[in-house]
Motif scaffolding. Structure first.
Motif, PDB file in Angstrom:
ATOM      1  N   UNK A   9       1.102  -1.324  -0.162  1.00  0.00           N
ATOM      2  CA  UNK A   9       0.012  -0.302   0.141  1.00  0.00           C
ATOM      3  C   UNK A   9       0.793   1.333   0.352  1.00  0.00           C
ATOM      4  N   UNK A  10       2.014   1.035   0.864  1.00  0.00           N
ATOM      5  CA  UNK A  10       3.114   2.318   0.422  1.00  0.00           C
ATOM      6  C   UNK A  10       3.300   2.474  -0.350  1.00  0.00           C
ATOM      7  N   UNK A  11       3.742   1.721  -1.150  1.00  0.00           N
ATOM      8  CA  UNK A  11       4.735   1.719  -2.429  1.00  0.00           C
ATOM      9  C   UNK A  11       3.240   2.241  -3.261  1.00  0.00           C
ATOM     10  N   UNK A  12       2.368   1.946  -3.495  1.00  0.00           N
ATOM     11  CA  UNK A  12       1.157   2.167  -4.437  1.00  0.00           C
ATOM     12  C   UNK A  12       1.135   3.444  -3.886  1.00  0.00           C
ATOM     13  N   UNK A  13       1.357   4.024  -2.745  1.00  0.00           N
ATOM     14  CA  UNK A  13       0.490   5.353  -2.703  1.00  0.00           C
ATOM     15  C   UNK A  13       2.063   6.329  -3.230  1.00  0.00           C
ATOM     16  N   UNK A  14       3.126   5.911  -3.068  1.00  0.00           N
ATOM     17  CA  UNK A  14       4.251   6.806  -3.367  1.00  0.00           C
ATOM     18  C   UNK A  14       4.508   6.240  -5.192  1.00  0.00           C
ATOM     19  N   UNK A  15       4.513   5.658  -5.472  1.00  0.00           N
ATOM     20  CA  UNK A  15       3.427   5.818  -6.971  1.00  0.00           C
ATOM     21  C   UNK A  15       3.081   6.724  -7.519  1.00  0.00           C
ATOM     22  N   UNK A  16       1.957   6.630  -7.132  1.00  0.00           N
ATOM     23  CA  UNK A  16       0.916   7.511  -7.790  1.00  0.00           C
ATOM     24  C   UNK A  16       1.012   8.964  -7.125  1.00  0.00           C
ATOM     25  N   UNK A  17       2.272   9.302  -6.563  1.00  0.00           N
ATOM     26  CA  UNK A  17       2.035  10.054  -6.749  1.00  0.00           C
ATOM     27  C   UNK A  17       4.318  11.048  -7.637  1.00  0.00           C
TER      28      UNK A  17
END
Length: 134
Positions: A9-17
């Motif tokens: 979830x953290x990886x997806x959060x940062x990739x979305x930014x």
């Protein structure tokens, strides 16, 4: 299992930014680095006046087709056509060639140095050194 879901979830959060920011950086770099086009620096072997093309509104190799009132097919081509100043819907053409094929099969070809095309009046006139062959 919870730790694994949390890192994903953290990886997806940062990739979305980060991915949209990277795309924006690439796109802005393309516009910042791009050079402007100088029409005076035309290709040395081109036989085209770039400044005239930018200034005048001309149409290269126009092709007009239509049908006469009696049902004959009309095809007219020209080397170049430009709008007639002050007359909307009318054009001046150079090196005009025409071909008229009647319903009975007879063919008439026309060729001239200049011509006028009147779209509202559905008329074409051939001017200057007109040659007609039937």
């Amino acid at each position: 299992m919870a730790a694994r879901d949390n890192s994903y979830s953290r990886l997806v959060f940062w990739l979305k930014i980060l991915l949209p920011l990277a795309a924006l950086a690439i796109l802005s770099t393309m516009f910042l680095i791009a050079r402007t086009i100088d029409p005076s620096r035309a290709i040395p072997f081109a036989k085209v006046d770039v400044a005239r093309l930018a200034r005048d509104s001309t149409l290269g190799k126009p092709h007009y087709t239509g049908v006469t009132a009696s049902g004959g097919a009309v095809n007219v081509t020209a080397a170049e056509a430009m709008p007639e100043p002050g007359n909307p819907g009318r054009a001046l053409a150079t090196d005009v060639a025409g071909r008229l094929v009647e319903r009975d099969g007879s063919v008439t070809t026309l060729r001239s140095d200049h011509g006028k095309i009147d779209n509202p009046g559905n008329l074409i006139s051939f001017d200057g050194n007109v040659q007609i062959a039937t």
